[in-house]
Design an enzyme around this catalytic site. Structure first.
Site, mmCIF file in Angstrom:
data_model
loop_
_atom_site.group_PDB
_atom_site.id
_atom_site.type_symbol
_atom_site.label_atom_id
_atom_site.label_comp_id
_atom_site.label_asym_id
_atom_site.label_seq_id
_atom_site.Cartn_x
_atom_site.Cartn_y
_atom_site.Cartn_z
ATOM 1 N N GLU A 1 1.375 33.822 71.443
ATOM 2 C CA GLU A 1 1.089 33.375 72.436
ATOM 3 C C GLU A 1 0.620 35.314 73.246
ATOM 4 O OE1 GLU A 1 3.280 29.969 71.237
ATOM 5 O OE2 GLU A 1 4.011 32.132 70.743
ATOM 6 N N SER B 1 3.842 37.139 68.495
ATOM 7 C CA SER B 1 4.112 35.818 68.773
ATOM 8 C C SER B 1 1.892 35.531 69.077
ATOM 9 C CB SER B 1 5.009 34.978 69.494
ATOM 10 O OG SER B 1 4.485 35.098 71.001
ATOM 11 N N GLU C 1 -0.322 47.870 62.831
ATOM 12 C CA GLU C 1 0.240 46.456 62.292
ATOM 13 C C GLU C 1 -0.104 45.201 62.533
ATOM 14 O OE1 GLU C 1 4.864 44.013 61.794
ATOM 15 O OE2 GLU C 1 3.938 45.074 63.982
ATOM 16 N N GLN D 1 11.706 48.819 60.109
ATOM 17 C CA GLN D 1 11.180 48.785 61.498
ATOM 18 C C GLN D 1 12.362 47.838 62.726
ATOM 19 O OE1 GLN D 1 8.040 45.863 62.487
ATOM 20 N NE2 GLN D 1 7.189 47.384 64.309
ATOM 21 N N GLY D 2 12.942 48.622 63.787
ATOM 22 C CA GLY D 2 14.099 48.202 64.072
ATOM 23 C C GLY D 2 13.242 48.008 66.042
ATOM 24 N N TYR D 3 13.074 46.365 66.020
ATOM 25 C CA TYR D 3 12.065 46.327 66.966
ATOM 26 C C TYR D 3 13.034 44.825 66.991
ATOM 27 C CZ TYR D 3 8.050 49.486 67.166
ATOM 28 O OH TYR D 3 7.313 50.110 66.823
ATOM 29 N N SER D 4 12.336 43.894 66.747
ATOM 30 C CA SER D 4 12.888 42.576 67.353
ATOM 31 C C SER D 4 14.219 42.755 67.902
ATOM 32 C CB SER D 4 12.506 41.028 66.598
ATOM 33 O OG SER D 4 11.433 40.997 66.661
#
Length: 393
Positions: free
Chosen positions: A377, A375, A244, A126-129
């Site tokens: 938050e 996260s 997810e 997965q290429g997200y962050s």
């Protein structure tokens, strides 16, 4: 907790239990129970074995190879799999990308990739962050510039699980810089063997190499690898994250871990008394069981909504928030119950299979579970917005 299931569900549950008892290799069972990482070959072999039995893509519709189970049957299946200390099938392609392709992919993309996901012929990461754009995903800076029949990609992704093993990546890229940040994001499929990709390892706090940073330098990807439309990536990303976050909650794994902790606390002694009989430990175990029961009921409410045809929404954030808190609590209990048995770091040989010997590594890894997948938050913000929207109606 007392739940009422139909006779048909109970027969189904016994069948699943018997299958895992007869077919889970002992080496995998020991690794899962003690918290060891599986090798790539072990994961691939096990995933293909699950697929042969019809136990892999359990959430997929029948037209794409799923078993056609009810949400209740999927829930019972997961409980029995975890209770047997059997590994889960690799999640990136099965749990995340598969549903996205069914909802947004072209017919050609579905025909090509879905069967290969099932057979574990493609391994997806997965290429997200990105550095500076983790939880604030809309700030991602990796660019994809249209050039004829290709996109030319430049940028970097970080915390990319199993990128060093992956054959493919599903990736969020910026195709436009006008309007709101979210409007310029698109969703691309990338073959990892293309020129212009560099994968650098990141060894995480648990001492394992499962994370990576991936660099793209003038990487060319066919425009046919775009999922949905240009600028639709944010919508697709949110859809994927609901799947997810629901899976990250890990209810079945936590129930299995709780059972293992209760057994260990009944076996281990301190000052001549079983740990489970000591008031302080008994109170902590009881508190953990109460929190886990609340999590399970929340999961069942989501299942009920899913059975009624409602896709997971903000409740997936609640599951993720509660589920990861329970996982951290259980990892802390495992350290205290294991005591000196939990002290060795990456032991080898027979010691590596001891019940508590990987508890410190597991504890260290799970410090991140309240961050990955969004996260705490972020989850609280999603829930707050949902509550305000509900109040406005």
């Amino acid at each position: 907790m007392n739940l009422t299931f139909s006779d048909e569900d109970r027969v189904f549950q016994r069948g699943v239990r018997d299958w895992f008892a007869a077919n889970t290799p002992e080496v995998l069972r020991r690794k899962v129970e003690s918290g060891q990482m599986l090798t790539r070959d072990e994961i691939v072999h096990w995933q293909r074995r699950l697929d042969e039995q019809g136990f892999l893509v359990v959430g997929w519709p029948k037209e794409h190879g799923g078993p056609g189970w009810t949400p209740t049957q999927r829930y019972l299946y997961d409980l029995e799999r975890a209770a047997a200390n059997a590994p889960v099938g690799l999640s990136m392609g099965v749990i995340m990308l598969g549903p996205v392709l069914m909802a947004f992919g072209s017919d050609a993309q579905k025909a090509r990739y879905l069967p290969r996901i099932r057979r574990c012929e493609d391994w997806w990461c997965q290429g997200y962050s990105e550095p500076g754009a983790g939880s604030d995903l809309a700030s991602l800076a990796t660019t994809a510039v249209s050039d004829g029949d290709d996109y030319v990609i430049n940028g970097s992704k970080i915390w990319t699980t199993y990128a060093h093993w992956a054959t493919h990546m599903f990736c969020l890229v910026r195709t436009a810089n006008t309007g709101k940040k979210q409007e310029g994001i698109s969703f691309l499929l990338i073959e990892m063997d293309r020129p212009g990709i560099e994968v650098r390892p990141i060894v995480s706090i648990d001492g394992e190499h499962h994370l990576n940073q991936v660099f793209f330098t003038d990487l060319r990807v066919p425009r046919s690898n775009l999922v949905g439309q240009e600028g639709q990536g944010w919508e697709i990303a949110k859809y994927l994250l609901t799947h997810e976050r629901t899976s990250i909650a890990g209810v079945a794994e936590s129930k299995a871990a709780m059972a293992n902790l209760l057994r260990s606390a009944a076996e281990r002694r301190w000052a001549g008394t079983r740990l489970i009989d000591q008031p302080g430990m008994a109170a902590r175990l009881a508190r953990a069981e109460i929190d886990l029961t609340a999590l399970e009921y929340t999961n069942l409410r989501v299942l009920s909504s899913t059975a009624a045809g409602k896709a997971p929404g903000p409740e997936s954030s609640l599951l993720k928030l509660m589920g990861t808190a329970v996982q951290q609590t259980l990892s802390e209990l495992a350290l205290d119950i294991g005591a000196e048995q939990a002290w060795p770091w990456h032991p080898e040989g027979a010691l590596a299979e001891a019940a508590h010997v990987h508890s410190m590594e597991r504890y260290a890894f799970l410090r991140a579970c309240t961050i990955y997948g969004g996260s705490d938050e972020v989850q609280k913000t999603v829930l707050a917005k949902s509550m305000l929207a509900g109040a406005a109606r």
